[in-house]
Design a protein around this motif. Structure first.
Motif: not given
Length: 527
Positions: A110-130
């Protein structure tokens, strides 16, 4: 006499508020810390500043962790990797949030889903791109998280599918950006329903927040439900004062750790100085498509004409040390060693005579035939001072005329990406503690490869290292790649970034993360 009254008042107020009736280190259990910036958030979605990441690293815990440079199970008790290297199955140990709730696979999902949501403020989504389809989901190309390669198989089993095999995937999981928040905080309910599950106040790591006064102080205490390892400290009292003010408190023993001490702290407290690597390298790009940099002899001559010791001592001060390679200290190597220490010193000391001899061999027997060079740099005191020092060394030692071209970041990026520069001062602050993060910069297809370095052998071995799950073999390739790169000289490393701390000599077993974050779970006082 009057000028000492404000300082005395500050000391008395500080002692009365934070240490009523005692000093620091009471019974060897209390630690007093000052950070130079105050945190605004403990939520993995919005943490940006070092103080926030330091607190998160001490309050929450990921699936794996570092222990003396070796990856060990943390929230996960163990994991399995599929034969094709793309599927990781994590089996969670019995562990609890600081409110007593069990930590489950749904907390991570649920944390990762919230961070990766398109409207999230998270600025490190590229780290999850693997992770399979993570980039597609966060950029809106797919509209359901069900298509992302993360599954909670049951309460204690988390399965992650990658886009491709990646030997450094476990390293990523040590970053605070991958730490979980309680699933009830991630649920998206009303603020009053989520309040009891705020990150930091409801934590799964060794500590939890007991008190929090924004911009003033915080108090951390052990998470009584944390089972993985015992914590010695009973309390950590953290203030957020300017270092120039806090150094007086350190001087009288009311602080045990001070971040970014001012110059006024020295030489009195020089023995307490700890300079920690922050996983960054400052360097000079050479544009290999612009003469005379197509000639490797010229590139090596420029490298030999730089006095790194002078730049570190006179420009960087406590914020940097001379570079000895491309990969900075602090990044673990196989078997718990430090990669930089294991790789040794790959950079030559300044040698004017040898540099001039190389220029002669390159076809420049005298200063008259040397072309003028531009050194591109982003405006800013440290950047400009470093670039100016390099320019002056090239002029004094080699006879080049070097024009310093100071631009803003937008102009710099545009000139570098289009290849319209000769040399450029640059730097890289590692996103994750693995040599791959630096070596990928010089892959022929990398957008950060401003030097236009193109070596098929380098590319081939880099791709092999990316997918290699054998730790010993992967790091052997890393070392060979760094050596190859620094023989070709598409880049000239100049310095490694550091962060200074004053640390009480009475404090033992304090560890730092590869990013330079102090970790308090093992810290203890001398008996």
């Amino acid at each position: 006499m009057k000028r000492y009254i404000p300082i005395l008042c500050l000391l008395l107020i500080f002692q009365a508020v934070f240490f009523p009736g005692t000093g620091t280190g009471e019974n060897g259990r209390t630690l007093a810390v000052n950070f130079s910036e105050y945190p605004l958030s403990l939520d993995p979605e919005t943490v940006l500043m070092d103080a926030e990441k330091i607190l998160l690293a001490n309050l929450h815990e990921g699936l794996v962790a570092w222990n003396n440079g070796v990856l060990i199970p943390a929230a996960a008790q163990r994991w399995e990797v599929s034969e094709n290297g793309r599927v990781y199955t994590f089996y969670l140990r019995e562990s609890f949030w600081s409110n007593g709730d069990p930590v489950t696979a749904h907390d991570f999902l649920s944390t990762w889903q919230r961070l990766l949501a398109p409207d999230s403020l998270f600025q490190y989504g590229f780290l999850f791109d693997l992770i399979k389809n993570a980039e597609a989901y966060r950029t809106g190309r797919i509209d359901s998280f069900a298509g992302v390669g993360v599954r909670a198989v049951d309460e204690k089993t988390l399965r992650v599918e990658l886009e491709r095999p990646a030997g450094h995937f476990l390293v990523l999981l040590t970053l605070p950006q991958f730490f979980p928040a309680h699933h009830r905080y991630n649920s998206g309910g009303r603020p009053e329903e989520r309040r009891d599950y705020l990150p930091g106040f409801c934590s799964n790591g060794p500590f939890r927040v007991l008190e929090w006064e924004p911009r003033d102080y915080a108090v951390l205490v052990p998470n009584e439900h944390y089972l993985r390892e015992p914590v010695t400290l009973e309390r950590i009292k953290i203030t957020f004062l300017p270092p120039a003010s806090a150094v007086s408190l350190y001087a009288v023993g009311l602080l045990d750790l001070l971040e970014n001490p001012p110059s006024s702290a020295f030489p009195r407290h020089e023995r307490d100085l700890v300079q920690v690597s922050t996983m960054g390298t400052g360097y000079i790009y050479l544009n290999l498509r612009r003469p005379p940099f197509h000639n490797p002899l010229v590139r090596e001559a420029l490298a030999l004409a730089i006095d790194r010791d002078y730049i570190a001592a006179n420009i960087l001060g406590l914020d940097g040390i001379p570079a000895t390679g491309l990969i900075p200290p602090g990044i673990p190597d196989r078997a718990g060693n430090d990669f930089r220490k294991a790789g040794g010193d790959l950079l030559p000391a300044m040698d004017k005579e040898k540099a001039l001899a190389l220029l002669y061999r390159a076809g420049y027997p005298g200063e008259d035939g040397l072309p003028e060079l531009d050194l591109l740099v982003v405006e800013g005191s440290l950047s400009e001072l470093t670039a100016r020092a390099v320019a002056e060394m090239w002029e004094a030692n080699l006879g080049f005329t070097v024009n310093l071209k100071v631009v803003n970041w937008v102009e710099y990026t545009e000139l570098c990406t289009t290849g319209r520069f000769y040399t450029a001062r640059a730097g890289w602050l590692g996103d994750y503690p693995d040599p791959l993060d630096f070596l990928e910069l010089f892959y022929s297809g990398s957008k950060e490869n401003f030097s236009r370095y193109n070596n098929p052998e380098y590319d081939r071995w880099l791709l092999r290292a990316q997918e290699n799950l054998d730790v010993a073999e992967r790091y052997q390739i890393y070392h060979a790649l760094e050596e190859l790169l620094l023989k070709d000289w598409p880049v000239i490393p100049v310095y490694f970034t550091t962060k200074p701390y004053l640390v009480s000599p009475e404090l033992q077993a304090l560890e730092f993360s590869p990013q330079g974050y102090p970790l308090f779970n093992t810290a203890r006082w001398k008996r």
